[in-house]
Design a protein around this motif. Structure first.
Motif, PDB file in Angstrom:
ATOM      1  N   GLY A   1      10.808  -8.305   6.112  1.00 46.55           N
ATOM      2  CA  GLY A   1      10.460  -6.941   6.491  1.00 46.55           C
ATOM      3  C   GLY A   1      11.493  -5.935   6.043  1.00 46.55           C
ATOM      4  O   GLY A   1      12.499  -6.278   5.431  1.00 46.55           O
ATOM      5  N   THR A   2      11.201  -4.679   6.397  1.00 49.17           N
ATOM      6  CA  THR A   2      12.004  -3.557   5.931  1.00 49.17           C
ATOM      7  C   THR A   2      13.130  -3.253   6.917  1.00 49.17           C
ATOM      8  O   THR A   2      12.902  -3.258   8.124  1.00 49.17           O
ATOM      9  CB  THR A   2      11.107  -2.315   5.807  1.00 49.17           C
ATOM     10  N   VAL A   3      14.322  -2.990   6.391  1.00 47.91           N
ATOM     11  CA  VAL A   3      15.409  -2.470   7.226  1.00 47.91           C
ATOM     12  C   VAL A   3      15.860  -1.126   6.652  1.00 47.91           C
ATOM     13  O   VAL A   3      15.551  -0.794   5.514  1.00 47.91           O
ATOM     14  CB  VAL A   3      16.596  -3.450   7.303  1.00 47.91           C
ATOM     15  N   PHE A   4      16.564  -0.360   7.472  1.00 45.75           N
ATOM     16  CA  PHE A   4      16.856   1.031   7.111  1.00 45.75           C
ATOM     17  C   PHE A   4      18.362   1.307   7.161  1.00 45.75           C
ATOM     18  O   PHE A   4      19.069   0.732   7.982  1.00 45.75           O
ATOM     19  CB  PHE A   4      16.141   1.972   8.073  1.00 45.75           C
ATOM     20  N   GLU A   5      18.770   2.230   6.324  1.00 40.18           N
ATOM     21  CA  GLU A   5      20.195   2.553   6.235  1.00 40.18           C
ATOM     22  C   GLU A   5      20.314   4.025   5.864  1.00 40.18           C
ATOM     23  O   GLU A   5      19.546   4.522   5.035  1.00 40.18           O
ATOM     24  CB  GLU A   5      20.765   1.641   5.142  1.00 40.18           C
ATOM     25  N   LEU A   6      21.242   4.729   6.485  1.00 39.65           N
ATOM     26  CA  LEU A   6      21.472   6.129   6.117  1.00 39.65           C
ATOM     27  C   LEU A   6      22.041   6.175   4.706  1.00 39.65           C
ATOM     28  O   LEU A   6      22.922   5.398   4.371  1.00 39.65           O
ATOM     29  CB  LEU A   6      22.493   6.764   7.061  1.00 39.65           C
TER      30      LEU A   6
ATOM     31  N   GLU B   1      15.629   2.121   2.213  1.00 41.37           N
ATOM     32  CA  GLU B   1      14.843   1.045   2.812  1.00 41.37           C
ATOM     33  C   GLU B   1      14.973  -0.199   1.962  1.00 41.37           C
ATOM     34  O   GLU B   1      14.855  -0.136   0.743  1.00 41.37           O
ATOM     35  CB  GLU B   1      13.367   1.460   2.924  1.00 41.37           C
ATOM     36  N   LYS B   2      15.247  -1.308   2.623  1.00 43.91           N
ATOM     37  CA  LYS B   2      15.402  -2.563   1.876  1.00 43.91           C
ATOM     38  C   LYS B   2      14.515  -3.633   2.469  1.00 43.91           C
ATOM     39  O   LYS B   2      14.297  -3.681   3.674  1.00 43.91           O
ATOM     40  CB  LYS B   2      16.852  -3.020   1.943  1.00 43.91           C
TER      41      LYS B   2
ATOM     42  N   MET C   1       8.620   3.973   4.478  1.00 37.20           N
ATOM     43  CA  MET C   1       8.120   4.160   5.839  1.00 37.20           C
ATOM     44  C   MET C   1       8.687   5.447   6.424  1.00 37.20           C
ATOM     45  O   MET C   1       8.030   6.133   7.178  1.00 37.20           O
ATOM     46  CB  MET C   1       8.532   2.995   6.715  1.00 37.20           C
ATOM     47  N   ALA C   2       9.952   5.734   6.091  1.00 38.47           N
ATOM     48  CA  ALA C   2      10.528   7.023   6.477  1.00 38.47           C
ATOM     49  C   ALA C   2      10.328   7.939   5.285  1.00 38.47           C
ATOM     50  O   ALA C   2      10.879   7.700   4.219  1.00 38.47           O
ATOM     51  CB  ALA C   2      12.002   6.863   6.804  1.00 38.47           C
ATOM     52  N   ASP C   3       9.514   8.956   5.456  1.00 34.29           N
ATOM     53  CA  ASP C   3       9.162   9.787   4.302  1.00 34.29           C
ATOM     54  C   ASP C   3       9.246  11.259   4.687  1.00 34.29           C
ATOM     55  O   ASP C   3       9.268  11.603   5.869  1.00 34.29           O
ATOM     56  CB  ASP C   3       7.747   9.425   3.825  1.00 34.29           C
ATOM     57  N   SER C   4       9.253  12.116   3.661  1.00 31.86           N
ATOM     58  CA  SER C   4       9.359  13.546   3.949  1.00 31.86           C
ATOM     59  C   SER C   4       8.043  14.075   4.489  1.00 31.86           C
ATOM     60  O   SER C   4       6.965  13.557   4.179  1.00 31.86           O
ATOM     61  CB  SER C   4       9.735  14.308   2.684  1.00 31.86           C
ATOM     62  N   SER C   5       8.136  15.130   5.296  1.00 31.81           N
ATOM     63  CA  SER C   5       6.934  15.803   5.773  1.00 31.81           C
ATOM     64  C   SER C   5       6.102  16.291   4.602  1.00 31.81           C
ATOM     65  O   SER C   5       4.895  16.439   4.713  1.00 31.81           O
ATOM     66  CB  SER C   5       7.302  16.996   6.654  1.00 31.81           C
TER      67      SER C   5
END
Lengths: 544, 503
Positions: free
Chosen positions: A438-443, A455-456, B265-269
């Motif tokens: 699955g996907t993990v997130f990083e700033l 996203e990785k 999954m995290a995307d811009s508006s």
């Protein structure tokens, strides 16, 4: 989505429908939640605020199924009265319009119906009154002309609706229930708008509350003054049109008022002039996939409440959703009946293709399942505490604003959820062998990525048993890499999450792609796990 | 008869049988026979099946911890949290108890009720006030004392513990009262006869290499097996059932000639909302419905596209009137967890070249909503969606694709009803007939993208057919799952036992 409750009796009185009423409502474009012998609860979508009143629904159904085809016409008489919009009005709330409806017969259920329209328009079309407010007042007792102006909220004093005493405008926001509900709209304004009549009596403080003395509708009311105020003139007109035509459908007579805005713009309100819009028969046929003729448009458009002559559609002044020809074309399709359309797949050949990364994930899954591993699937959100249980020093969280649950950060790894799952399953038999992709997130600190979040795609495997150990997991990793035709090496590292000397980086061509090790007992204790766990987590993009 | 039965006796049965006599406990039999407890139990089970032993079970009531009980035993009862907070603050508004004490609504109700009954607190003017002394409030309650000692036999409870039990019993899943069994063994007549016989005759147990090579089986008998006896369970490795069903749907898309899209999954508006003609004051763009990511801003795509989207919103493109408001690029840069997968469709459209057409794409992926979680609301769920980009496509084709797609998904009887989605026109809702529930239910939504969407993304208003649906309800229906939370609960026992996706 808003819901509107209409009594079945009232519905049957106004609309003559037989057979499967639910089916007929749906085919005419009205969805409902409930139909029973007492009531119908309609679900109204955002595009049709004109359906927020039972009268609007009846108007549509009588055009669609009944004899009242085409644009419904309303008689408007001139009241001779004026509304003056003063320059002192707060800049956040610059517009106001008003008119009069007479000859109303208000009983208890009628009053409720009118309040329902007013409230539903307020919460949907007017976005919880942020885009405007509507007020109704008994006409009797108001002296014309009426003025709307801005006033210092501490200096405004009147008795708000259903309140025992006179208080200031500012106090209304903290003491009156409606004031508290809508305080967020105007609490920062320097001036608050107030309606005053010719005798300088305060009628209301829009969009918050009417005065109890001049703004209370009851069963004796037969004539009303209606106003709408707010930041967007066109929206106010639409809301007003929806409300006055509903009152007219109840038997009311509409009287217009001349409303003079701050910029001297004058308009007689309500203005029910239909808007003209061009439609091309060719475009309609092309979009729906039909072969309609001109005469079909003459028949179909009036079913949806439009007038139509020679390529021009007359759009009712209470419709808010007609932005483009396609909106008319959809209505033509609804008038034609979705159940009369023929579904057809065109013979267009295209080649199917699975994404590479998804394919790889599936392949990895198949390989691991062959080793008796069980796949889990966890949420993409964690709490900070959960992440800290596994990753002591972590602080660069990707945080969510105002989460309604305790989950307020995006997951940074799969290991955290993997340990969480093991901690929650101490009642299942051991050994437990689980994996997840699955996907993990990083700033993104480099500011290079488009979204600011990297996203990785990762794989995590965890084995738990009385004797789970590094060797056991290394055998799994060996097998996985062998099956994928890849090779890796391990390099000892230090990590707060794993036991020193039993943790290493997984490398492909000397590039680090992950980590594997025996989880530190400190971490296991954090999770309330009482057996040894050995885990690995790696980026699978590098395995493609 | 006896002879025959002896042939079926396994070594452990032979060992245990002669050692069984009335009033001996399992432990004692185990000691006498030299086999461990589990082995004795297994042997007894076998012997019982052969009618050699009678097993009499007695029941007693045992109090054990429920799901919440386990949690409270570890973390303390919610009323402890309330009392502790009250000792510290003296009074707390009722509405804030939930947050201050970090407990949920139903816990608040139950524990305030209990504490009120005990005159430890009172509610005045919407505030919860400590009425007991600090010392009293800090005192361990009967319930807490009892909780610590569980599990226990019901018969052993003291009167004040019974009182505490009554209180806990009325609350949700704190304690459970279960029947536990104790056994008394007795040999049957047949059993007695066999026990007296010589059980030492050597029957062959396991086939070994030696037996095979030296034909050691000759002139001997193998012990007979009881073919009906229960065997230990075996659990294979397995894909998660949600992923099995996702895979199933993916195959359908591939069969229909669709290419898979993937994206953030995290995307811009911009991609989630603006490119789809969703006005910037739309409800879906508020924090109470959507997860916004704190303090980061996205980069917008190339200027031409942004200008075109801005124009589409402000004054309209392709003959549209637009939404008539000032479109802000700042709002567009806000990053959200995608509320639908259509943002990825928009990205795909923007990347297409003329020679790519006609084209078909699909995506299967998680989407997110800012919700409070209960049995029918989740913060994330699967959605699948497909788009067809074709100059000659029309609404009738869309219905054709839908019919075929849902047929493959196992829904033979469907119907199309008018609907509304902000970025499609015409729009349609697909309803399917549920043969068991005997009613129509909502399956998914579809439509032709509005020109206000397609013109900025494709350069001109080419028809784009689109349909999509949440996936979780279909999975729930297939597995008869009533609670949405079960989908991502990862209960290993359940996952092991859940049958394969069977469509």
């Amino acid at each position: 989505m808003a819901t509107i409750t209409v009594s079945k009796k009232e519905f049957d009185k106004n609309v003559k429908l037989s057979g499967d009423i639910g089916e007929k409502l749906m085919m005419a474009g009205l969805s409902y939640d409930t139909i029973n012998e007492n009531e119908i609860i309609f679900e109204i979508t955002a595009n049709r605020p004109d359906f927020l009143s039972a009268q609007g629904i009846f108007r549509h159904l009588n055009a669609y199924y009944g004899k009242e085809k085409g644009l419904k016409k309303y008689k408007i008489k001139n009241s001779g009265h004026k509304l003056l919009v003063d320059k002192s009005l707060p800049k956040e709330w610059p517009y106001a319009i008003s008119c009069i409806v007479k000859n109303l017969k208000f009983d208890d259920s009628r009053i409720k119906e009118v309040i329902q329209i007013q409230e539903k328009l307020g919460s949907t079309l007017l976005r919880s009154r942020k885009k405007g407010g509507i007020g109704l007042y008994p006409l009797q007792g108001i002296s014309f002309p009426v003025t709307i102006k801005g006033e210092n909220p501490t200096k405004i004093r009147f008795r708000p609706l259903e309140f025992p005493k006179e208080i200031s405008g500012l106090q209304i926001l903290s003491q009156h229930p409606t004031g508290r509900e809508y305080a967020n709209i105007c609490q920062d304004w320097e001036f608050f708008p107030i309606f005053v009549d010719a005798k300088e009596k305060i009628m209301s403080m829009p969009p918050i509350i009417n005065s109890h003395e001049l703004g209370k509708i009851d069963e004796k009311t037969t004539e009303v003054f209606i106003e709408a105020t707010g930041p967007e003139y066109e929206v106010l007109k639409k809301a007003m049109n929806i409300l006055v035509t509903s009152l007219a459908n109840m038997g009311g007579e509409i009287y217009s008022m001349e409303c003079i805005q701050q910029n001297k713009l004058k308009e007689n309100i309500p203005n029910l002039q239909p808007e003209k819009m061009k439609i091309s028969l060719e475009n309609a046929n092309k979009l729906i996939g039909l072969n309609l003729k001109e005469k079909d448009l003459q028949e179909l458009l009036p079913k949806m409440g439009y007038d139509y002559t020679k390529g021009t559609v007359f759009v009712p002044a209470w419709r808010t959703d007609v932005l483009h020809e396609v909106d008319l074309i959809e209505d033509i399709a609804i008038a034609y009946g979705y159940d009369n359309l023929t579904p057809e797949i065109p013979k267009v050949a295209t080649i199917g293709q699975e994404s590479k990364i998804e394919k790889l994930k599936n392949k990895i899954g198949d390989i691991l399942v062959g080793l008796d591993l069980l796949e889990v699937s966890s949420l993409h959100l964690n709490t900070k505490e959960e992440i800290k249980k596994t990753n002591y020093e972590f602080k660069d969280f990707v945080e969510i604003e105002q989460s309604k649950t305790e989950y307020n950060v995006l997951r940074i790894d799969l290991l955290t959820n993997s340990l969480k799952i093991l901690s929650e399953n101490s009642d299942s038999s051991y050994p437990q062998k689980i994996f997840e992709t699955g996907t993990v997130f990083e700033l993104d600190k480099s500011d290079k990525s488009e979204t600011g979040v990297i996203e990785k795609e990762r794989l995590c495997i965890s084995l738990i048993d009385e004797k789970a150990n590094f060797t056991e997991l290394k055998r799994v990793l060996d097998y996985l890499f062998k099956m994928l035709g890849k090779s890796y090496s391990l390099q000892e590292i230090e990590s707060t999450s794993f036991i020193t000397g039993r943790v290493g980086s997984i490398l492909i061509d000397n590039v680090e792609i992950g980590v594997m090790g025996e989880v530190h007992p400190r971490v296991l204790k954090n999770w309330g796990i009482s057996f040894p766990v050995v885990s690995l987590e790696l980026n699978i993009e590098k395995l493609m | 008869m006896e002879e025959k039965i002896i042939e079926y006796l396994s070594p452990i049965e032979r060992k245990v049988l002669p050692n069984i006599s009335e009033n001996l406990s399992i432990e004692e039999i185990s000691k006498k026979s030299g086999a461990d407890n589990t082995t004795v139990l297994r042997a007894i089970d076998f012997l019982k099946n052969k009618n050699l032993v009678e097993v009499e079970t007695k029941e007693k009531k045992v109090i054990s911890l429920g799901i919440n009980g386990v949690y409270y035993k570890k973390k303390g009862l919610p009323e402890r949290k309330i009392l502790d907070s009250l000792v510290e603050k003296k009074s707390i508004p009722l509405s804030e108890i939930k947050n201050v004490c970090e407990i949920n609504e139903s816990e608040v109700k139950a524990s305030i009720g209990t504490l009120k009954k005990k005159c430890l607190l009172d509610i005045k003017e919407g505030k919860v006030i400590l009425t007991a002394s600090e010392q009293e409030a800090k005192k361990e309650t009967f319930e807490e004392k009892l909780l610590k000692t569980l599990p226990r036999d019901l018969d052993d409870l003291q009167p004040e513990e019974l009182f505490a039990l009554e209180l806990l019993k009325n609350r949700k899943e704190i304690v459970e009262i279960n029947l536990a069994k104790s056994v008394n063994l007795k040999l049957t007549n047949l059993g007695k006869k066999i026990a007296q016989q010589d059980l030492s005759e050597e029957l062959l147990e396991q086939v070994t290499s030696k037996i095979i090579l030296s034909e050691g089986w000759k002139g001997k008998k193998f012990r007979k097996y009881d073919l009906q006896s229960q065997v230990p369970r075996l659990y294979g490795g397995k894909r998660h059932f949600v992923n099995q069903s996702v895979d199933y749907s993916k195959k359908i898309w591939l069969e229909l000639g669709f290419k898979e899209m993937v994206g953030p999954m995290a995307d811009s508006s911009f991609w989630i909302f603006d490119a789809l003609f969703t006005p910037q004051d739309h409800q879906a763009r508020e924090m109470q419905d959507t997860f916004f990511i704190k303090s980061i801003k996205a980069k917008l795509p190339d200027k031409k596209l942004v200008e075109s989207v801005k124009k589409s919103h402000e004054v309209g493109v392709s003959g549209s009137k637009g939404w008539k408001y000032y479109w802000s690029s700042e709002i567009s840069k806000k990053v959200v967890l995608r509320t639908h997968t259509t943002g990825i469709s928009a990205r795909t459209l923007a990347s297409l070249k003329k020679e790519d057409l006609p084209a078909k794409y699909f995506i299967l992926g998680k989407v997110f909503r800012n919700e409070t979680v209960d049995w029918k609301h989740a913060i994330e769920f699967y959605q699948t969606e497909g788009i067809v980009i074709d100059e000659n496509a029309n609404f009738g084709h869309l219905l054709g694709y839908l019919k075929e797609f849902y047929k493959k998904m196992g829904f033979e009887k469907i119907k199309f009803v008018p609907s509304f989605f902000a970025y499609t026109e015409p729009s349609v809702e697909i309803q399917a007939w549920h043969p068991e529930r005997k009613e129509w239910f909502e399956l998914g939504g579809a439509g032709v993208f509005r020109p206000e969407v397609t013109e900025p993304l494709l350069g001109k208003p080419i028809p784009v057919l689109a349909w999509g649906q949440g996936f979780d309800r279909i999975i729930m229906d297939a597995y008869a799952i009533k609670d949405l939370r079960e989908l991502y609960q990862n209960n290993i026992k359940q996952l092991r036992e859940k049958p394969f996706w069977n469509k």
